[in-house]
Structures are given as C-alpha cells and as structure tokens.
Design a protein around this motif. Structure first.
Motif, mmCIF file in Angstrom:
data_model
loop_
_atom_site.group_PDB
_atom_site.id
_atom_site.type_symbol
_atom_site.label_atom_id
_atom_site.label_comp_id
_atom_site.label_asym_id
_atom_site.label_seq_id
_atom_site.Cartn_x
_atom_site.Cartn_y
_atom_site.Cartn_z
ATOM 1 N N SER A 38 0.910 -1.194 0.088
ATOM 2 C CA SER A 38 -0.025 0.028 0.124
ATOM 3 C C SER A 38 0.857 1.460 -0.049
ATOM 4 O O SER A 38 0.557 2.156 -0.824
ATOM 5 C CB SER A 38 -1.018 0.131 1.175
ATOM 6 O OG SER A 38 -1.755 1.131 1.269
ATOM 7 N N LEU A 39 2.032 1.280 0.818
ATOM 8 C CA LEU A 39 2.789 2.327 1.010
ATOM 9 C C LEU A 39 3.538 2.460 -0.434
ATOM 10 O O LEU A 39 3.819 3.779 -1.051
ATOM 11 C CB LEU A 39 3.734 2.349 1.909
ATOM 12 C CG LEU A 39 3.043 2.376 3.347
ATOM 13 C CD1 LEU A 39 4.263 2.117 4.469
ATOM 14 C CD2 LEU A 39 2.521 3.535 3.783
ATOM 15 N N VAL A 40 3.905 1.551 -1.132
ATOM 16 C CA VAL A 40 4.735 1.673 -2.418
ATOM 17 C C VAL A 40 3.568 2.312 -3.411
ATOM 18 O O VAL A 40 4.104 3.086 -4.312
ATOM 19 C CB VAL A 40 5.124 0.285 -2.747
ATOM 20 C CG1 VAL A 40 5.599 0.307 -4.379
ATOM 21 C CG2 VAL A 40 6.211 -0.248 -2.003
ATOM 22 N N LEU A 41 2.578 1.735 -3.459
ATOM 23 C CA LEU A 41 1.434 2.353 -4.215
ATOM 24 C C LEU A 41 1.239 3.835 -4.235
ATOM 25 O O LEU A 41 1.315 4.552 -5.071
ATOM 26 C CB LEU A 41 0.045 1.485 -4.271
ATOM 27 C CG LEU A 41 -1.212 2.009 -4.984
ATOM 28 C CD1 LEU A 41 -1.018 1.825 -6.337
ATOM 29 C CD2 LEU A 41 -2.476 1.294 -4.422
ATOM 30 N N LEU A 42 1.183 4.371 -2.968
ATOM 31 C CA LEU A 42 0.914 5.493 -2.683
ATOM 32 C C LEU A 42 2.213 6.403 -3.128
ATOM 33 O O LEU A 42 1.992 7.510 -3.972
ATOM 34 C CB LEU A 42 0.734 5.869 -0.998
ATOM 35 C CG LEU A 42 -0.612 5.636 -0.627
ATOM 36 C CD1 LEU A 42 -0.599 5.590 0.932
ATOM 37 C CD2 LEU A 42 -1.712 6.185 -0.932
ATOM 38 N N THR A 43 3.503 5.873 -2.886
ATOM 39 C CA THR A 43 4.578 6.721 -3.400
ATOM 40 C C THR A 43 4.732 6.776 -4.777
ATOM 41 O O THR A 43 4.874 7.775 -5.531
ATOM 42 C CB THR A 43 6.077 5.747 -2.953
ATOM 43 O OG1 THR A 43 5.796 5.748 -1.447
ATOM 44 C CG2 THR A 43 7.112 6.495 -3.099
ATOM 45 N N LEU A 44 4.316 5.587 -5.323
ATOM 46 C CA LEU A 44 4.404 5.703 -6.992
ATOM 47 C C LEU A 44 3.228 6.608 -7.443
ATOM 48 O O LEU A 44 3.447 7.345 -8.510
ATOM 49 C CB LEU A 44 3.986 4.165 -7.478
ATOM 50 C CG LEU A 44 5.177 3.265 -7.493
ATOM 51 C CD1 LEU A 44 4.552 1.827 -7.788
ATOM 52 C CD2 LEU A 44 6.225 3.658 -8.175
ATOM 53 N N CYS A 45 2.071 6.798 -6.925
ATOM 54 C CA CYS A 45 1.268 7.729 -7.439
ATOM 55 C C CYS A 45 1.530 9.006 -7.263
ATOM 56 O O CYS A 45 0.975 9.899 -8.064
ATOM 57 C CB CYS A 45 -0.138 7.346 -6.804
ATOM 58 S SG CYS A 45 -1.033 5.901 -7.073
ATOM 59 N N LEU A 134 2.830 9.798 3.323
ATOM 60 C CA LEU A 134 2.871 8.352 4.044
ATOM 61 C C LEU A 134 3.065 8.241 5.347
ATOM 62 O O LEU A 134 2.336 7.228 6.067
ATOM 63 C CB LEU A 134 4.236 7.824 3.574
ATOM 64 C CG LEU A 134 4.264 7.710 1.904
ATOM 65 C CD1 LEU A 134 5.683 7.224 1.568
ATOM 66 C CD2 LEU A 134 3.363 6.839 1.356
ATOM 67 N N MET A 135 3.472 9.263 6.195
ATOM 68 C CA MET A 135 3.228 8.900 7.627
ATOM 69 C C MET A 135 2.019 9.344 8.139
ATOM 70 O O MET A 135 1.449 8.644 9.239
ATOM 71 C CB MET A 135 4.290 10.166 8.255
ATOM 72 C CG MET A 135 5.905 9.819 8.071
ATOM 73 S SD MET A 135 6.844 11.153 8.511
ATOM 74 C CE MET A 135 6.796 11.003 10.453
ATOM 75 N N TYR A 162 -8.105 6.454 1.700
ATOM 76 C CA TYR A 162 -7.772 7.803 2.018
ATOM 77 C C TYR A 162 -6.554 8.227 1.377
ATOM 78 O O TYR A 162 -6.496 9.480 1.024
ATOM 79 C CB TYR A 162 -7.661 7.682 3.814
ATOM 80 C CG TYR A 162 -7.144 9.059 4.418
ATOM 81 C CD1 TYR A 162 -8.145 10.282 4.171
ATOM 82 C CD2 TYR A 162 -5.938 9.350 4.585
ATOM 83 C CE1 TYR A 162 -7.361 11.465 4.807
ATOM 84 C CE2 TYR A 162 -5.565 10.633 5.136
ATOM 85 C CZ TYR A 162 -6.232 11.681 5.319
ATOM 86 O OH TYR A 162 -5.792 12.950 5.498
ATOM 87 N N GLY A 163 -5.471 7.612 1.549
ATOM 88 C CA GLY A 163 -4.253 8.076 0.857
ATOM 89 C C GLY A 163 -4.088 8.294 -0.632
ATOM 90 O O GLY A 163 -3.509 9.238 -1.185
ATOM 91 N N LEU A 164 -5.197 7.799 -1.362
ATOM 92 C CA LEU A 164 -5.159 8.159 -2.714
ATOM 93 C C LEU A 164 -6.275 8.945 -3.037
ATOM 94 O O LEU A 164 -6.593 9.221 -4.394
ATOM 95 C CB LEU A 164 -5.562 6.596 -3.377
ATOM 96 C CG LEU A 164 -4.712 5.394 -3.312
ATOM 97 C CD1 LEU A 164 -4.968 4.059 -3.906
ATOM 98 C CD2 LEU A 164 -3.299 6.169 -4.252
#
Length: 600
Positions: A38-45, A134-135, A162-164
């Motif tokens: 999930s964190l990797v997906l957020l970072t890529l987006c 991310l935090m 929420y992150g996306l």
C-alpha cells in the motif's frame, strides 16, 4: 483522575467487533507485505510531483522562512501574506490591502530544513511532502486498527483509500500544502496514541498523545479541533464510566498557553480581509454565500465532486442552481443519517456518528476560508471512516451488499482504488503542469534582467497571477537585485471562450485604463487553478489607495462585457502625478509568446 482499566485483555469491552465480515479480512494474510504494498502504491502515485516546481504561495512561504531564520520568535510570526509579497504598487483592491499573518512556526521550520538540505531544488521539497503524507496515512491506519479491531484488511483498505483521494494532490503535490500535512500528522498520532492508552497501553501513550497534539497546534490553527474529536471518541466509542472526563481535559487545557502565545506573537487575532476567501456575517448576501459554500463543501467532501471553485459563477450567473443542489444534498444527508441509524448494531451507529462529528468539527474552523481542496486533508479521514460504516451497513443481512460474494466485494474494492489512482494522477499532473509554467515564466523574466545588482523597476502587464512570478519569487531567485515590481492586472490577456480582449492604455499622463474581471474564476482549467480574487465591494468609484510613492484613485468603473459576462469591468485609474515613462522593463504577457515589450 482514575483510570480503572489496566488489563489490555479488557479492551474488547471498549471496542466490540462492530464490523461484519466484508471480504477484506479474507485477504489479510501476509499483512505486513500488504501494508508495504500500500505504501509503495501511494509513493508511485505521488512520484509525478517530483517533476514539479514551486507554485504560487511556495515563493513567499520559503522567503518568509528564510527571512525568519532560526529565531523562534520570528518563526512564530513569520508566516505573512501581504500585497508586498506580490508587488509594490498599481494593484487593484482587495489585493492592495491584503495582509494576513498566521502562527505556524513548525511549518516554516520545515521549509528551513528543506532549504538547508535541498537549497532551491524543488524536487527535494516534494520528497518531504510525500514522506509526510505516507506518515499521515500510516498513523490513520493505526487509528482505524483501534476503531475497528480485528478487521485489519478493512483498516488497510480504508487507509489506502484515504491516501489515494484525488483531493490530496493539492496538499501533497503542492509544497505549500504542507500546512495541512503537518497538523494532520500530529493529530493522527495523537488520536492513535490516545486510543492505545484507552486500551491499557500505558501512560507513555497518553503523554505521546498530548505531545503530538501540541506539535499539531504549532503547525496550524486547525488543530484546535482535536480536543473535540477526542471528546467524541470518548463519548461515542469508549465506555465513559471506565474512562473519566478528567483524562480529556488536558487536551483542552493545552490550547490556553497556545492561544496566549499566538496572541502575543501576532498581536491579536488578525482576520483576512473580505474576499472570496472570507465573508463577514454582516455582508449583504452572506446567508446565500454560506448556504452555497456549505452545499459545495458537502458535495466535494462526500462525493469528491469539485464544486468548490466555481461556486462564485453559480451565484453570479445562475444563482437558482444552488436551490436544487441544496435539496439533493439534504436528501443524500438524510439517507446517510437513516443508514447510520438502521439496524440493531448500536456500536456501529456510534462509530458512524463519530465519523460525522470528525468531518463537521474539522471543517468548521476553516469554514470562512473554504475554497480549496487542501483544507479537506484532515476532514477526508472522517469521510473515509464514514465510507467504512456505510459499507458495513450495506453488507448486513438483507442489504444490497449482503448478497454480493466476497470475491465480488474484492473486485469492488480494487476498482474503487484504481478509480482513485486515475483521478489522483490527473490532479497531480495539473499541479505539476502549473508549477512548471511558473518556472517557465520565471525563466523568461530572468532572460530579460540586466546584469549587475542595480535597482530594477519591473513592470508586468497581464501577468498570470498565481502561476506567474510575484515579487517574492523574484527576490527568492535573484536576491542581489532590488526589485520594485508593478503588476497592472492579475488577469490573462485574452479569454478565448468569450473573445473579451483585455485593455490597458494610457489616455493622458495621469490616467490608466484597464479591463478586469469582477469574479474570481473564468472558464477552463486555468480558471480552476488560478483562483483569482474578486473585487466585490472593493471596486467602487472614488476609492483611493496608495502605491509605492504616490496615490491612485479609482475614478470610474464601467461594465464592459455582454450580459453573460457582466463581471467584465473597465477600470479607470487616476494618478496624483504623471505616469512616467516605463522603467527598466515593461513587459506584457502573451499566452503563446511569453513576455514581450509593451508601451502603454
């Protein structure tokens, strides 16, 4: 204060497993791997934002931070927005009177740290924003784990969703959006620590909660809502007899020294001037504005329909549209209330009302300024919790999702995440494009600047306002020059959709005429993002204001547009002394050819 629950095993009496099986927890194997994914997906987006430059408020925010230095007292009052950050003179009201000051020392300190590490390389500031986001998402995942225990898959889904959320592009892809990331991080960690303490996690979690709540206050004033959300958690989720009110009181008490220090640093409680960003209660049309704004906030938050920006056009051109919008919003709100109250699960009902309180309370302090999605960064966490409650309510026996198999639910969840990813990329791309436009404009002006460090009178005609380089940007990138910046109009040179030509000319040595738009937005993507200022009551014949060295009087205001463009105005300015010949630079902005020489 007496806290009777000591054994973590008793936490089930605090947090009953209110959420039914919805298919998420069946995919919760290898949970750590899924969290990392999930964190990797957020970072890529959000990685596209690394290609962006500084944008709009970034220029004077970084300049304010550098001016404050590491002086704690200067940092406390160093967040200043005023007309001198944009230009020196020849500016139409209300920008000529604009001055706002805030108490956000941690935000300015974060920019100082970035500058010490990255200098003026914008991608480094964007890295910091992505890490902060991310935090926040990780802390929110912890909050959901505590609110819906035993449902790790659903908590991870909620945190990822929420992150996306596409509205987060304004908070993450824009450096100045950090004003939302920092307080949200403090509030999220404070909520998670408080919930851990309530489950018997030990006193260290309680003090961690109070400490991060204090840091959130020093990041932005919207953290004042946290004590009320903590109170709602205690009232609606926890069993009050087991945790007395005395444990909630310190969250309110820490606001007293904060407010005292803020008042001392700012010399009171300064309010922004009347503008599209703020309305006084005694202004004509305040009630209409408030109802329209609240309706558009409802749609933007709950349904992610970006209705915040064009609200002024609704009121100016077709005010009757707000009536059906309000009626439909009331029907949707009524359906949500009925859904929360449906069924026999009282714990789920209380969680739903916690989500509602989270959203409403966290929106209220910034309600007079609600025109931009980055104000929604923290309230959208409450919306996410509300989504999870609605999902579970619809998954109960006899409800629409009850007959849907677990595999189909997974497909629905993945589809929703994919939809948000696509919307987020589009939003990120817009901010990157506009920030790179600002970089291009700065480069064009830099090519025209003479060598040396002599004082420069820089005249910009029809310069793009938000995307373009205000005075703070020039001072930031060319600190050795002494700039006197004059922008004759913050509006684009031509509006292709209506064929309205801007007009700037000098009719005699004392008079300057120009075309302006008496509405904050105009058609197209530029109108959505530039967020110009509406003059409203400030455009009045006979109004006087001072520039750098002389006074100017708004001698005449003439409506010059057709009926559907009744907000196009011709303004006639009368100077107290003759307008001298152009200074070192007198440039007109052309959308296709950049800056070119111009003689009024």
């Amino acid at each position: 204060m007496k806290f009777t629950v000591k054994n973590p095993s008793m936490s089930s009496t605090f947090f009953p497993p209110v959420f039914s099986e919805t298919g998420f927890d069946s995919i919760a194997s290898s949970h750590s791997l899924k969290v990392a994914g999930s964190l990797v997906l957020l970072t890529l987006c959000f990685s596209i934002s690394l290609f962006g430059f500084f944008f709009a408020d970034d220029f004077y925010n970084i300049k304010n931070a550098l001016s404050s230095g590491w002086s704690l007292w200067k940092l406390m009052g160093g967040y200043i927005i005023d007309s001198r950050g944009f230009q020196d003179g020849w500016i139409t009201p209300p920008l000529s009177e604009l001055k706002m000051q805030y108490f956000r020392p941690i935000f300015l300190a974060s920019l100082l740290i970035d500058h010490a590490v990255w200098g003026l390389r914008a991608w480094g500031y964007h890295i910091s924003n992505i890490v902060l986001h991310l935090m926040v998402v990780s802390a929110f995942f912890g909050v959901l784990r505590e609110l819906i225990p035993g449902k790790r898959g659903m908590a991870l889904f909620g945190a990822t969703l929420y992150g996306l959320m596409p509205f987060h592009a304004m908070s993450v892809a824009w450096v100045s959006g950090r004003t939302e990331l920092l307080p949200a991080l403090g509030m999220m960690v404070a909520l998670w620590s408080y919930l851990r303490f309530a489950r018997g996690g030990g006193g260290i979690f309680y003090f961690l909660s109070l400490g991060t709540a204090s840091l959130a206050l020093f990041s932005k004033e919207n953290a004042l809502v946290l004590p009320f959300i903590i109170l709602a958690v205690w009232r609606l989720v926890l069993l009050r007899p087991r945790l007395s009110f005395g444990w909630q009181l310190p969250y309110f008490l820490i606001t007293i020294p904060y407010l005292a220090l803020r008042t001392k640093a700012l010399g009171g409680f300064p309010l922004p001037i009347s503008s599209p960003f703020y309305h006084s209660w005694n202004e004509p049309g305040f009630l209409t504005w408030a109802m329209a704004k609240a309706t558009c906030v409802f749609y933007s938050l709950l349904l992610h329909v970006p209705m915040i920006f064009p609200i002024e056009l609704f009121l100016v051109k077709t005010p009757w549209l707000i009536v059906p919008l309000i009626l439909v919003a009331c029907l949707i709100a009524g359906w949500i209330v009925m859904l929360i109250h449906a069924g026999d699960d009282n714990a789920l009902r209380r969680t739903g009302w916690l989500a509602v309180v989270w959203v409403v309370v966290s929106v209220l302090p910034t309600a007079p300024l609600l025109v931009a999605p980055f104000y929604f960064y923290f309230p959208l966490a409450g919306i996410t919790l509300l989504y999870l409650v609605i999902w579970n309510r619809l998954s109960e026996r006899g409800r629409p999702l009850w007959i849907t198999r677990s595999r189909q639910r997974k497909i629905m969840a993945v589809s929703l995440i994919a939809f948000f990813c696509i919307g987020l990329q589009a939003a990120n791309g817009m901010f990157v494009a506009m920030s790179r436009e600002a970089k291009r404009l700065l480069g064009q002006i830099g090519e025209q600047l003479p060598a040396g460090t002599e004082p420069i009178d820089l005249y910009l005609v029809d310069s793009p306002f938000v995307t373009g380089p205000p005075k703070a940007a020039l001072q930031l990138f060319w600190p050795k020059h002494l700039f006197k910046l004059y922008i004759l109009s913050p509006y684009p040179a031509k509006h292709d959709w209506d064929e309205v030509e801007s007009m700037i000319k000098r009719t005699d040595p004392f008079t300057l005429e120009l075309t302006a738009i008496d509405a904050p937005y105009y058609s197209g993507i530029y109108g959505i993002l530039t967020m110009g200022f509406s003059e409203r009551a400030f455009i009045k014949e006979g109004r006087e204001y001072a520039t750098d060295g002389y006074k100017v009087k708004l001698a005449e205001v003439v409506q010059s547009g057709p009926y559907r463009l009744n907000f196009v105005k011709r303004l006639v300015f009368r100077f107290e002394r003759p307008i001298n010949s152009p200074g070192n630079l007198f440039l007109r902005y052309d959308k296709d050819r950049g800056f070119k020489w111009f003689e009024p």
